[in-house]
Design a protein around this motif. Structure first.
Motif, mmCIF file in Angstrom:
data_model
loop_
_atom_site.group_PDB
_atom_site.id
_atom_site.type_symbol
_atom_site.label_atom_id
_atom_site.label_comp_id
_atom_site.label_asym_id
_atom_site.label_seq_id
_atom_site.Cartn_x
_atom_site.Cartn_y
_atom_site.Cartn_z
ATOM 1 N N LEU A 1 -26.870 9.103 -15.301
ATOM 2 C CA LEU A 1 -25.868 8.388 -14.521
ATOM 3 C C LEU A 1 -24.559 8.472 -15.282
ATOM 4 O O LEU A 1 -24.550 8.456 -16.515
ATOM 5 C CB LEU A 1 -26.257 6.913 -14.361
ATOM 6 N N ILE A 2 -23.441 8.538 -14.564
ATOM 7 C CA ILE A 2 -22.137 8.536 -15.242
ATOM 8 C C ILE A 2 -21.246 7.449 -14.663
ATOM 9 O O ILE A 2 -21.366 7.078 -13.495
ATOM 10 C CB ILE A 2 -21.437 9.912 -15.160
ATOM 11 N N TRP A 3 -20.385 6.934 -15.518
ATOM 12 C CA TRP A 3 -19.367 5.964 -15.121
ATOM 13 C C TRP A 3 -18.104 6.325 -15.884
ATOM 14 O O TRP A 3 -18.122 6.485 -17.098
ATOM 15 C CB TRP A 3 -19.820 4.549 -15.464
ATOM 16 N N ILE A 4 -16.990 6.464 -15.167
ATOM 17 C CA ILE A 4 -15.704 6.784 -15.792
ATOM 18 C C ILE A 4 -14.734 5.683 -15.406
ATOM 19 O O ILE A 4 -14.569 5.384 -14.218
ATOM 20 C CB ILE A 4 -15.190 8.162 -15.320
ATOM 21 N N VAL B 1 -20.987 6.580 -20.379
ATOM 22 C CA VAL B 1 -19.811 5.761 -20.082
ATOM 23 C C VAL B 1 -18.606 6.452 -20.711
ATOM 24 O O VAL B 1 -18.566 6.653 -21.923
ATOM 25 C CB VAL B 1 -19.976 4.334 -20.647
ATOM 26 N N VAL B 2 -17.622 6.798 -19.889
ATOM 27 C CA VAL B 2 -16.409 7.463 -20.392
ATOM 28 C C VAL B 2 -15.224 6.532 -20.175
ATOM 29 O O VAL B 2 -14.934 6.152 -19.039
ATOM 30 C CB VAL B 2 -16.180 8.809 -19.671
ATOM 31 N N VAL C 1 -25.706 11.229 -10.863
ATOM 32 C CA VAL C 1 -25.292 10.108 -10.034
ATOM 33 C C VAL C 1 -24.100 9.422 -10.691
ATOM 34 O O VAL C 1 -24.127 9.143 -11.887
ATOM 35 C CB VAL C 1 -26.443 9.082 -9.882
ATOM 36 N N GLY C 2 -23.049 9.171 -9.927
ATOM 37 C CA GLY C 2 -21.900 8.430 -10.418
ATOM 38 C C GLY C 2 -21.972 6.991 -9.973
ATOM 39 O O GLY C 2 -22.308 6.706 -8.815
#
Length: 198
Positions: free
Chosen positions: A133-136, A163-164, A195-196
């Motif tokens: 999973l990514i979160w920016i 996490v960016v 998945v974002g």
């Protein structure tokens, strides 16, 4: 975090507000994201306009918040953002939906500047990890991610979260990696995540 911390934060920020006012007297261009002060006032924006300086409003997602009651009196509501859209020399938005809202508020100079400059359709799927999973985002919006993990974190058990742009606390059921924001880190996240989280 709200509550008693808000007036304390306001008192602590007073010297910075005075520095901001002094800066407005010499600046050639003023760019505000959301607004210059988190109060029901556009005093600093008006000051910039009165000095004949271009005022650019970089729309933040918070524009959709419409506070009512006492918070609305202190913080302002959608009407404040409509006034800001009308007085800005130019408005920068990240989507056509935001552009439509800003135009309906009375602005005539709106530029769409996407958050990420590359079209995600150009990115290859071969290096993507279905468990990632990514979160920016930014440090100021990380609280929303933390709230999400607190509420539905069990649903992410066994996955990885990249996490960016912010630092969040570790969780026992999900592997979390936090990176500073850079265009390289954002590109890498978009290329590797499946998945974002928004």
């Amino acid at each position: 975090a709200g509550g008693y911390r808000r007036p304390v934060a306001l008192l602590i920020s007073l010297p910075r507000i005075l520095m901001l006012v002094r800066a407005l007297l010499t600046t050639k261009v003023t760019i505000v994201q959301r607004e210059a002060l988190p109060l029901n006032s556009l005093l600093l924006e008006h000051a910039a306009k009165l000095r004949g300086r271009p005022l650019i409003w970089d729309v933040d997602d918070a524009v959709w918040a419409n506070h009512t009651g006492l918070p609305g009196m202190l913080r302002g509501s959608a009407n404040k953002y409509r006034r800001l859209a009308q007085m800005a020399s130019q408005v920068w938005v990240g989507s056509t939906a935001a552009r439509t809202w800003v135009l309906s508020a009375g602005s005539h100079a709106v530029e769409i500047i996407p958050t990420t400059l590359r079209d995600p359709g150009e990115l290859s799927e071969k290096n993507r990890n279905p468990q990632k999973l990514i979160w920016i985002g930014t440090p100021s919006t990380a609280i929303f991610l933390e709230n999400l993990l607190d509420q539905v974190g069990e649903g992410f058990a066994g996955r990885e979260l990249l996490v960016v742009g912010a630092q969040i606390k570790e969780r026992s059921n999900i592997k979390i990696t936090c990176l500073e924001w850079s265009q390289t880190n954002e590109d890498s996240a978009l290329e590797s995540g499946w998945v974002g989280l928004y």
